[in-house]
Design a protein around this motif. Structure first.
Motif, PDB file in Angstrom:
ATOM      1  N   TRP A 277       0.836  -1.208   0.000  1.00  0.00           N
ATOM      2  CA  TRP A 277       0.000   0.000   0.000  1.00  0.00           C
ATOM      3  C   TRP A 277       0.873   1.262   0.000  1.00  0.00           C
ATOM      4  O   TRP A 277       0.806   2.069  -0.920  1.00  0.00           O
ATOM      5  CB  TRP A 277      -0.951  -0.017   1.208  1.00  0.00           C
ATOM      6  CG  TRP A 277      -1.598   1.322   1.479  1.00  0.00           C
ATOM      7  CD1 TRP A 277      -1.440   2.103   2.584  1.00  0.00           C
ATOM      8  CD2 TRP A 277      -2.491   2.041   0.623  1.00  0.00           C
ATOM      9  NE1 TRP A 277      -2.171   3.259   2.479  1.00  0.00           N
ATOM     10  CE2 TRP A 277      -2.842   3.250   1.275  1.00  0.00           C
ATOM     11  CE3 TRP A 277      -3.040   1.800  -0.641  1.00  0.00           C
ATOM     12  CZ2 TRP A 277      -3.689   4.208   0.718  1.00  0.00           C
ATOM     13  CZ3 TRP A 277      -3.891   2.760  -1.204  1.00  0.00           C
ATOM     14  CH2 TRP A 277      -4.202   3.930  -0.529  1.00  0.00           C
TER      15      TRP A 277
ATOM     16  N   LYS B  65      -0.301   3.641  -2.834  1.00  0.00           N
ATOM     17  CA  LYS B  65      -0.752   4.950  -2.336  1.00  0.00           C
ATOM     18  C   LYS B  65      -0.199   6.131  -3.141  1.00  0.00           C
ATOM     19  O   LYS B  65      -0.969   7.040  -3.507  1.00  0.00           O
ATOM     20  CB  LYS B  65      -0.408   5.091  -0.840  1.00  0.00           C
ATOM     21  CG  LYS B  65      -1.016   6.330  -0.208  1.00  0.00           C
ATOM     22  CD  LYS B  65      -0.866   6.331   1.308  1.00  0.00           C
ATOM     23  CE  LYS B  65      -1.558   7.550   1.909  1.00  0.00           C
ATOM     24  NZ  LYS B  65      -1.538   7.544   3.364  1.00  0.00           N
TER      25      LYS B  65
ATOM     26  N   ASN C 187      -6.627   7.703   2.599  1.00  0.00           N
ATOM     27  CA  ASN C 187      -6.390   6.765   3.700  1.00  0.00           C
ATOM     28  C   ASN C 187      -7.030   5.447   3.308  1.00  0.00           C
ATOM     29  O   ASN C 187      -7.688   5.357   2.260  1.00  0.00           O
ATOM     30  CB  ASN C 187      -7.046   7.328   4.981  1.00  0.00           C
ATOM     31  CG  ASN C 187      -6.306   6.901   6.232  1.00  0.00           C
ATOM     32  OD1 ASN C 187      -5.754   5.805   6.305  1.00  0.00           O
ATOM     33  ND2 ASN C 187      -6.294   7.771   7.221  1.00  0.00           N
ATOM     34  N   LEU C 188      -6.873   4.438   4.125  1.00  0.00           N
ATOM     35  CA  LEU C 188      -7.605   3.179   3.930  1.00  0.00           C
ATOM     36  C   LEU C 188      -8.657   3.084   5.017  1.00  0.00           C
ATOM     37  O   LEU C 188      -8.318   3.335   6.179  1.00  0.00           O
ATOM     38  CB  LEU C 188      -6.650   1.975   4.029  1.00  0.00           C
ATOM     39  CG  LEU C 188      -5.667   1.772   2.879  1.00  0.00           C
ATOM     40  CD1 LEU C 188      -4.740   0.586   3.180  1.00  0.00           C
ATOM     41  CD2 LEU C 188      -6.377   1.571   1.545  1.00  0.00           C
TER      42      LEU C 188
ATOM     43  N   GLN D  62     -12.045   8.015   4.275  1.00  0.00           N
ATOM     44  CA  GLN D  62     -12.630   8.117   5.623  1.00  0.00           C
ATOM     45  C   GLN D  62     -13.881   7.233   5.675  1.00  0.00           C
ATOM     46  O   GLN D  62     -14.857   7.448   4.946  1.00  0.00           O
ATOM     47  CB  GLN D  62     -13.007   9.564   6.015  1.00  0.00           C
ATOM     48  CG  GLN D  62     -11.819  10.435   6.367  1.00  0.00           C
ATOM     49  CD  GLN D  62     -11.140  10.046   7.685  1.00  0.00           C
ATOM     50  OE1 GLN D  62     -11.733   9.365   8.544  1.00  0.00           O
ATOM     51  NE2 GLN D  62      -9.895  10.444   7.847  1.00  0.00           N
ATOM     52  N   THR D  63     -13.847   6.271   6.584  1.00  0.00           N
ATOM     53  CA  THR D  63     -14.923   5.278   6.682  1.00  0.00           C
ATOM     54  C   THR D  63     -16.315   5.909   6.706  1.00  0.00           C
ATOM     55  O   THR D  63     -17.210   5.487   5.971  1.00  0.00           O
ATOM     56  CB  THR D  63     -14.729   4.446   7.972  1.00  0.00           C
ATOM     57  OG1 THR D  63     -13.374   4.003   7.992  1.00  0.00           O
ATOM     58  CG2 THR D  63     -15.664   3.278   8.040  1.00  0.00           C
TER      59      THR D  63
END
Ligand SMILES: N[C@@H](CCC(=O)N[C@@H](CS)C(=O)NCC(=O)O)C(=O)O
Length: 483
Positions: A297, A302, A313-314, A328-329
């Motif tokens: 990653w 990335k 982000n992941l 962002q989740t």
């Protein structure tokens, strides 16, 4: 009753045939592979196709129409591609190999064996921007046999449900019967959405009409005056919907580490909605010296995506229509909720805020849990402090609602996030050799069970994603799957 390509039926009805649509048969889009002759060095990608000659099976077929759609999507203008009618699939392959024509388009999975054997070369693909198959019949026959048609269509709908429910046996059956590799049959099965429903998105007919006009299949001489959309549908048995949920032309990408972690709710939302999606999973590995290797990653992937999203982000999600990257989740959950119609029954400003407050509450629970899982916080204070604190809130919420899930009788966005943490905590209980955390919370316990019994998620629970470890290998508790 006929099952046929949407664009073919729409063209026929627009030109004045006495057919009418009875329903949507396959709600997902169809991927058309674009193939050139194996030895054709001049054509390497779609960019080389402006001015090319497309071999087609007949005028008005999918292979003809989709070439027109491709030209208009690429902005090449109306007469930028030429056509030659050569006949069926073998004739199309022979035609590009003799370089009598340049390329042809055919359904991806049925062409794949000929790409694998290198008989022809794959140079690109295009997805129908509408549900790919519809049901139709002559309106006079449908009128005379309406009651019988209704029973037949209900039975077809039931068969479609069985087809999706039998996720363990179906790919093997398909691979054997259609001579596809098992992995290809699995991919096809994962992506196809046979709905056989008497509902037709108005947007699907509109989009097909636009494509038929821009590709010259419908012209002022064969389609002089726009026909009202209602007239495309046999209204005694079927109806138009204003749903915007057309199949995505390209799959939604959900990317994360190759674990459940923060991505499981996103994967479950896509699985539940049975949309066109794909998961990109970066595997973190342990080095021999005990450090963690996340190069796949941070070093390889990335830097390439970062220019599109400086706060990358992941997890992240890629919008298939625009290529936009959303990270962002909580933002990814909101995006998928809107895209997949999982926001809940109240989509007013207040309704959406209430939906998001539950997502954020679940995110707080997640943030507390992850400290304990990765050894950055005391497991005891999680198990005896923050977890019960959040669980009491959700227990009270569930007690106070008459619905099966947080906002409705079917799951909505916050359910995927909260349920995932409840389930990860149950794996944590196994790690910690303690009883289920759900004993004091009868409402959450029932909720956990009800969610797991959802038929739409049967494939997810028996598939690979649910069997991933919950956390990366350097966590204090990776929490692997135990059957
Ligand atoms: N607040 C963020 C946290 C994201 C995060 O911490 N991602 C971790 C994995 S859980 C990561 O490794 N990110 C990769 C990166 O920093 O590029 C969210 O909710 O998505």
């Amino acid at each position: 009753i006929v099952v046929a390509l949407t664009e073919g039926l729409v063209a026929d009805i627009a030109k004045g045939s006495n057919l009418q649509l009875l329903g949507t048969y396959v709600a997902s889009s169809l991927c058309w592979a674009i193939s050139a002759g194996a030895k054709n060095e001049k054509i390497k990608s779609v960019d080389d196709l402006k001015g090319a000659t497309f071999a087609v099976s007949r005028y008005g077929s999918g292979s003809h129409l989709m070439a027109g759609v491709l030209a208009s999507q690429q902005g090449w203008g109306k007469d930028a591609v030429k056509f030659k009618v050569v006949g069926a699939f073998k004739a199309l392959r022979d035609s590009v190999n003799s370089q009598d024509t340049d390329v042809f388009m055919w359904e991806h999975f049925t062409t794949k064996p000929f790409h694998d054997s290198k008989e022809v070369k794959r140079v690109g693909e295009i997805y129908t921007p509408w549900p790919c198959f519809m049901l139709a019949a002559r309106s006079d026959v449908a009128k005379a046999k309406a009651a019988a048609f209704k029973s037949v269509l209900a039975a077809v709908g039931e068969a479609a449900e069985i087809f999706h429910r039998e996720s363990k046996t179906m790919p093997k059956f398909i691979s054997e019967n259609y001579k596809l590799k098992l992995e290809d049959a699995e991919k096809w099965y994962q992506g196809v959405n046979i709905v056989a429903t008497p509902v037709i998105p108005a947007e699907a007919i509109k989009k097909a009409l636009e494509a038929l006009q821009s590709s010259g299949v419908l012209t002022p001489s064969n389609y002089a005056k726009p026909k009202p959309l209602e007239e495309f549908v046999f209204k005694e048995l079927a109806s138009l919907s204003d749903s915007k949920l057309l199949p995505s032309p390209k799959p939604i990408v959900v990317a994360y580490w190759k674990i459940r972690g923060l991505s499981a709710p996103l994967r479950m939302m896509c699985s539940y909605a049975n949309c066109n999606w794909t998961s990109v999973d970066y595997p973190a590995k342990m080095n021999e010296d005990g450090t963690v290797n996340k190069e796949c990653w941070f070093v390889h992937a990335k830097p390439k995506i970062l220019p599109k999203c400086p706060v990358l982000n992941l997890p992240y999600v890629v919008d298939p229509a625009s290529g936009e990257v959303i990270t962002q989740t909580v933002a990814c959950i909101l995006y998928l909720a809107q895209k997949l119609n999982l926001q809940g029954p109240d989509t007013s400003t207040v309704g959406l805020a209430k939906m998001m407050q539950l997502v954020c509450e679940a995110q707080d629970l997640r943030n507390a849990g992850v400290k304990a899982f990765y050894g950055r916080g005391d497991p005891d204070s999680y198990m005896k402090g923050s977890m019960p604190n959040h669980y009491s809130k959700f227990e009270a919420w569930l007690k106070g609602t008459s619905s099966t899930f947080l906002l409705a009788d079917t799951p909505t966005a916050p359910d995927f996030h909260f349920w995932e943490m409840v389930d990860q905590n149950e794996r944590f209980a196994v790690e910690m050799k303690t009883d289920s955390f759900l004993k004091p919370y009868p409402n959450i316990a029932k909720y956990h069970k009800d969610f797991m019994a959802l038929p739409e998620l049967k494939g997810y629970f028996s598939g690979p994603f649910y069997q991933y470890d919950c956390n990366n290998p350097h966590a204090k508790y990776p929490m692997p799957y135990k059957a």
